[in-house]
Enzyme design. Sequence first.
Site, PDB file in Angstrom:
ATOM      1  N   LYS A  79     -23.853  43.995 -20.057  1.00  0.00           N
ATOM      2  CA  LYS A  79     -22.822  43.123 -20.627  1.00  0.00           C
ATOM      3  C   LYS A  79     -22.634  43.462 -22.099  1.00  0.00           C
ATOM      4  CE  LYS A  79     -21.793  38.124 -20.763  1.00  0.00           C
ATOM      5  NZ  LYS A  79     -22.304  36.782 -20.433  1.00  0.00           N
ATOM      6  N   SER A 154     -19.409  34.120 -17.445  1.00  0.00           N
ATOM      7  CA  SER A 154     -18.740  35.098 -18.266  1.00  0.00           C
ATOM      8  C   SER A 154     -19.201  36.533 -18.011  1.00  0.00           C
ATOM      9  CB  SER A 154     -18.946  34.759 -19.745  1.00  0.00           C
ATOM     10  OG  SER A 154     -20.318  34.836 -20.082  1.00  0.00           O
ATOM     11  N   SER A 178     -23.645  32.002 -16.631  1.00  0.00           N
ATOM     12  CA  SER A 178     -22.902  33.260 -16.646  1.00  0.00           C
ATOM     13  C   SER A 178     -23.491  34.410 -15.852  1.00  0.00           C
ATOM     14  CB  SER A 178     -22.689  33.731 -18.079  1.00  0.00           C
ATOM     15  OG  SER A 178     -21.626  33.022 -18.627  1.00  0.00           O
TER      16      SER A 178
HETATM   17  N1  GLN Z   1     -18.873  29.080 -18.278  1.00  0.00           N
HETATM   18  C1  GLN Z   1     -19.824  28.949 -19.334  1.00  0.00           C
HETATM   19  C2  GLN Z   1     -19.108  28.694 -20.628  1.00  0.00           C
HETATM   20  O1  GLN Z   1     -17.945  28.920 -20.665  1.00  0.00           O
HETATM   21  C3  GLN Z   1     -20.604  30.206 -19.370  1.00  0.00           C
HETATM   22  C4  GLN Z   1     -21.346  30.487 -20.632  1.00  0.00           C
HETATM   23  C5  GLN Z   1     -22.365  31.557 -20.465  1.00  0.00           C
HETATM   24  O2  GLN Z   1     -23.275  31.406 -19.645  1.00  0.00           O
HETATM   25  N2  GLN Z   1     -22.281  32.597 -21.275  1.00  0.00           N
HETATM   26  O3  GLN Z   1     -19.685  28.248 -21.576  1.00  0.00           O
END
Ligand code: GLN
Length: 487
Positions: A79, A154, A178
Amino acid sequence: MELSSLTLRSAQEMLRSKQISSVELTQAMLDRIRKIDPQIQAYVTVTEDVALEQARRADERLATSENVTPLTGIPFGVKDCLSTKGVRTTCSSKILENYVPQYNATVIDKLADSGAVMLGKHNMDEFGMGSSCENSAYFPTRNPWDLTRVPGGSSGGSAAAAAAGLGLFSIGEDTGGSVRMPAGFCNVTGLKPTYGRVSRYGLIALASSFDSIGPMAREVYDVAAVTEAIAGLDKRDSTSSTLPVPQYTQSLGKSVKGMKLGIPKEYFVAGMEAGVESAIHKAIQQFEALGMEIHEVSLPHTKYGLPVYYLILFAEASANLARFDGTRFGLSVRDGAEDVIDVYLRTRAAGFGDEVKRRIMLGAYTLSAGYYDAYYLKAQKVRTLLRQDFEQAFEQVDALIAPTCPTTAFKIGEKTADPLEMYLSDIYVTATNPAGIPSLAVPCGFSQGMPVGMQLMGKHFNEETLFQIGHAYQQVTDWHKQLPPLG
Ligand code: GLN
């Protein structure tokens, strides 16, 4: 060689028995990325030169059989929020479009030391903010199972790459689901480790008290092997734990008979897609058939999980993102600026996307005098209650089971107009991060042709039990072996 169905473990065997070299495997992966990725767009940057050089060195190690680890010669992607020395690290944001770090994240160093081969950097929601990968400043990643749908977020690029065989494992990051939520959407196995199990040094922070770096791959074995390689104490991250790292892969295969699995009743309420609910129920029956005892448990503060997560996330993210001001990292908009404050304002206005700006504003608001006690401080108190809910449940059971998302992957564009609806897709995955516990996402079926994921949550620093249960499940099911309909 059937690259698309290759697991980390099978590649490991092929490398060790010299059926294939790491250079051949890496070249085949790079060719596959060139052929398949234009449809999916999982990668922001492909590091062909780095990969081939690392593969050559891995082959030397494999040839002498000295210093060979389970990851030696194995190609992976990461990532784009983990710092990679000399390789652009964007967080899928315009503000870091041309940012090239001068050092590696500890996880990247550890993988390099183990002989793994970095193929490139994965697309993500900008700074990790999102649940669909549509908040990337560059392009949305598509779900390999249906190119009109999102891969989740994400870590959407990381999940899509692992599902499509564009790397034998991915390194994702989970601040509030995420790793797990996109793993569920794309039919891969993924771990959010206990907070402090894996060093965060060199991770571009979203919410520092939640952020956890974790692997995604086809099988539990693969995820366990990568976790073993990346976990452990790091003097450069004071929150990393001193607890020794168990040999996770060696505990796989132990029977789960007599172990207790908890069903948190607050997670099984109206609103879940019927196909998701039935897949989870079938998984529970499968665990019963494996000899586990099933118990209903209560996590009474569950309804506060999502709001507590988002309130604390906004606050921590707004503070963390203050460092992007046009003077130290990445973009700097100086043309027409009157003074240094004006440079900050212009850079941040041009460099951040809408969701990032929304969260910075909400975070600044919740931290401001007069609102701090009502929002941030209260959220921190409820965070303790969430943690206690889990601790009490783990006095009765060894692990908890829940879906990773109430639905399967949604259509691209379906939720972009309504941020709250997007936040709600995280309802099952956000409470674990304020609590700091580990959670393993495992494929468990399909609903209308799209993958369904379950998560197994466990006690702090007890990843081992989750691997044991997840592995036992994968010995008697083949959901994780189903592959997306790609070339
Ligand atoms: N959907 C979560 C957010 O928008 C995911 C965040 C993450 O785990 N990086 O905060």
